[in-house]
Design an enzyme around this catalytic site. Sequence first.
Site, PDB file in Angstrom:
ATOM      1  N   ASP A  12       0.736  -1.116  -0.177  1.00 18.69           N
ATOM      2  CA  ASP A  12      -0.064   0.203   0.005  1.00 18.69           C
ATOM      3  C   ASP A  12       0.968   1.134   0.111  1.00 18.69           C
ATOM      4  O   ASP A  12       1.924   1.159   0.363  1.00 18.69           O
ATOM      5  CB  ASP A  12      -1.010  -0.073   1.285  1.00 18.69           C
ATOM      6  CG  ASP A  12      -2.041   1.110   1.197  1.00 18.69           C
ATOM      7  OD1 ASP A  12      -2.809   1.207   0.105  1.00 18.69           O
ATOM      8  OD2 ASP A  12      -2.008   2.174   2.129  1.00 18.69           O
ATOM      9  N   SER A  13       0.296   2.281  -0.486  1.00 16.46           N
ATOM     10  CA  SER A  13       0.993   3.593  -0.346  1.00 16.46           C
ATOM     11  C   SER A  13       1.266   4.093   0.933  1.00 16.46           C
ATOM     12  O   SER A  13       1.981   4.963   1.177  1.00 16.46           O
ATOM     13  CB  SER A  13       0.406   4.740  -1.256  1.00 16.46           C
ATOM     14  OG  SER A  13      -1.038   4.820  -0.696  1.00 16.46           O
ATOM     15  N   TYR A  44      -0.782   8.521  -2.823  1.00 12.54           N
ATOM     16  CA  TYR A  44      -0.595   8.193  -4.140  1.00 12.54           C
ATOM     17  C   TYR A  44      -1.717   8.846  -5.129  1.00 12.54           C
ATOM     18  O   TYR A  44      -1.764   8.962  -6.148  1.00 12.54           O
ATOM     19  CB  TYR A  44      -0.857   6.714  -4.456  1.00 12.54           C
ATOM     20  CG  TYR A  44       0.761   5.993  -4.476  1.00 12.54           C
ATOM     21  CD1 TYR A  44       1.693   6.520  -3.773  1.00 12.54           C
ATOM     22  CD2 TYR A  44       0.785   4.917  -4.861  1.00 12.54           C
ATOM     23  CE1 TYR A  44       2.905   5.831  -3.555  1.00 12.54           C
ATOM     24  CE2 TYR A  44       1.939   3.864  -4.767  1.00 12.54           C
ATOM     25  CZ  TYR A  44       3.053   4.669  -4.272  1.00 12.54           C
ATOM     26  OH  TYR A  44       4.335   3.937  -4.086  1.00 12.54           O
ATOM     27  N   GLY A  45      -2.913   9.180  -4.190  1.00 11.83           N
ATOM     28  CA  GLY A  45      -4.321   9.589  -4.815  1.00 11.83           C
ATOM     29  C   GLY A  45      -4.230  10.862  -5.538  1.00 11.83           C
ATOM     30  O   GLY A  45      -4.792  10.929  -6.495  1.00 11.83           O
ATOM     31  N   CYS A  75      -4.276  -1.334  -2.341  1.00 14.26           N
ATOM     32  CA  CYS A  75      -4.345   0.248  -2.505  1.00 14.26           C
ATOM     33  C   CYS A  75      -5.336   0.503  -3.555  1.00 14.26           C
ATOM     34  O   CYS A  75      -4.954  -0.099  -4.790  1.00 14.26           O
ATOM     35  CB  CYS A  75      -2.983   0.736  -2.660  1.00 14.26           C
ATOM     36  SG  CYS A  75      -2.795   2.461  -3.070  1.00 14.26           S
ATOM     37  N   ASN A  76      -6.277   1.314  -3.460  1.00 12.82           N
ATOM     38  CA  ASN A  76      -7.151   1.369  -4.568  1.00 12.82           C
ATOM     39  C   ASN A  76      -6.513   1.987  -5.863  1.00 12.82           C
ATOM     40  O   ASN A  76      -6.554   1.997  -6.932  1.00 12.82           O
ATOM     41  CB  ASN A  76      -8.480   2.124  -3.915  1.00 12.82           C
ATOM     42  CG  ASN A  76      -9.156   0.906  -3.477  1.00 12.82           C
ATOM     43  OD1 ASN A  76     -10.283   0.171  -4.137  1.00 12.82           O
ATOM     44  ND2 ASN A  76      -9.199   0.891  -2.055  1.00 12.82           N
ATOM     45  N   THR A  77      -5.598   3.404  -5.631  1.00 11.11           N
ATOM     46  CA  THR A  77      -5.106   4.115  -6.484  1.00 11.11           C
ATOM     47  C   THR A  77      -4.201   3.189  -7.202  1.00 11.11           C
ATOM     48  O   THR A  77      -4.152   3.176  -8.407  1.00 11.11           O
ATOM     49  CB  THR A  77      -4.314   5.210  -5.923  1.00 11.11           C
ATOM     50  OG1 THR A  77      -5.397   5.973  -4.962  1.00 11.11           O
ATOM     51  CG2 THR A  77      -3.933   6.057  -6.848  1.00 11.11           C
ATOM     52  N   GLU A 160      -5.311   9.896   8.912  1.00  9.22           N
ATOM     53  CA  GLU A 160      -3.844   9.762   9.229  1.00  9.22           C
ATOM     54  C   GLU A 160      -3.443  10.919  10.231  1.00  9.22           C
ATOM     55  O   GLU A 160      -2.228  10.626  10.809  1.00  9.22           O
ATOM     56  CB  GLU A 160      -3.121  10.031   7.767  1.00  9.22           C
ATOM     57  CG  GLU A 160      -3.282   8.653   6.788  1.00  9.22           C
ATOM     58  CD  GLU A 160      -2.106   8.509   5.908  1.00  9.22           C
ATOM     59  OE1 GLU A 160      -1.434   9.330   5.706  1.00  9.22           O
ATOM     60  OE2 GLU A 160      -1.891   7.393   5.391  1.00  9.22           O
ATOM     61  N   CYS A 194     -11.605   2.934  -0.496  1.00 11.60           N
ATOM     62  CA  CYS A 194     -10.338   3.358   0.192  1.00 11.60           C
ATOM     63  C   CYS A 194     -10.080   2.448   1.267  1.00 11.60           C
ATOM     64  O   CYS A 194     -10.927   2.456   2.183  1.00 11.60           O
ATOM     65  CB  CYS A 194     -10.311   4.809   0.187  1.00 11.60           C
ATOM     66  SG  CYS A 194      -8.713   5.459   0.942  1.00 11.60           S
ATOM     67  N   THR A 195      -8.997   2.026   1.471  1.00 12.20           N
ATOM     68  CA  THR A 195      -8.766   1.096   2.657  1.00 12.20           C
ATOM     69  C   THR A 195      -8.535   1.955   4.141  1.00 12.20           C
ATOM     70  O   THR A 195      -8.427   1.352   5.099  1.00 12.20           O
ATOM     71  CB  THR A 195      -7.485   0.303   2.424  1.00 12.20           C
ATOM     72  OG1 THR A 195      -6.611   1.267   1.997  1.00 12.20           O
ATOM     73  CG2 THR A 195      -7.558  -0.627   1.362  1.00 12.20           C
ATOM     74  N   HIS A 196      -8.512   3.292   3.871  1.00 15.21           N
ATOM     75  CA  HIS A 196      -8.537   4.143   5.196  1.00 15.21           C
ATOM     76  C   HIS A 196      -9.938   4.271   5.543  1.00 15.21           C
ATOM     77  O   HIS A 196     -10.167   4.520   6.882  1.00 15.21           O
ATOM     78  CB  HIS A 196      -7.973   5.713   4.849  1.00 15.21           C
ATOM     79  CG  HIS A 196      -6.359   5.710   4.687  1.00 15.21           C
ATOM     80  ND1 HIS A 196      -5.659   5.228   3.903  1.00 15.21           N
ATOM     81  CD2 HIS A 196      -5.528   6.392   5.432  1.00 15.21           C
ATOM     82  CE1 HIS A 196      -4.551   5.286   4.085  1.00 15.21           C
ATOM     83  NE2 HIS A 196      -4.324   6.225   4.906  1.00 15.21           N
TER      84      HIS A 196
END
Length: 275
Positions: A12-13, A44-45, A75-77, A160, A194-196
């Site tokens: 993941d980023s 990355y987005g 990571c979706n992006t 974050e 989004c994994t967040h």
Amino acid sequence: MSVFSQPIGVFDSGYGGLTVLREIVQKLPQYDYVYLGDNARTPYGTRSFDTVYHYTLECVRHLFDQGCRLVILACNTASAKALRNIQQLDLPTLAPDRRVLGVIRPTTEVIGNYSKTGEVGVLATRGTVTSESYLVEIEKFFPNLNVYQEACPMWVPLVENGEYASPGADYFVRQHIDRLLAQSPDIDTILLACTHYPLLIDKIRQAAPVGTTILSQGRIVAESLADYLQRHPELEAQCSKHGKRTFLTTDSTDDFDRQATIFYGQPVQSGHLAL
């Protein structure tokens, strides 16, 4: 890491992919895993397709160097902007015996099964929304489904910076839920692409209409990985099974360990990877 270790790589980023890893480990605890967060170059987005592709490929190659036969782009992006190029252009020459999978395909294969109205919403970063990857992939499996997207640029910074439980987060969550539902009040299923975003799930549930199905990707990806390994026994046999977890970050290990514990749900001790 032992030369005999062939873990499953999870990339993941930043930290978000740890919510996916957590579900994978819960579903498949016997395997070894190595997680790599490119925290030094996150997010990355907001980056171009070309930049995301090159960053992701570099990290995938590092995971191959760690012995990984299989890498999950959690990571979706990266899944939206880099996966196809890596699969089609790089793997055939770089590592034809290895596999790289993403998080978009498993989700889009099942999302239509959750909706009764045929109207679903996708909440994601601006990069994922702009890529239209979800629109394209969902169309393949559920051509009659109406899909509406909403970019939520403030949500990752909120998470974050540890503000995901704060009253201030309520405003931004409700703002984007309202904007999504303004596109169609009949949306009955919302995908957190989004994994967040699972860290905001309680606030998202409060802001969404009662009865709305909220889907996070971790469990879906874990189920899909279990199925994939069952269908590819030759690859599954190569994955080492000692229950070992290794965490790597391209940035400060102290910062990573502190934040990662929130996403992973238990203490994490990472090593540094210099790119």
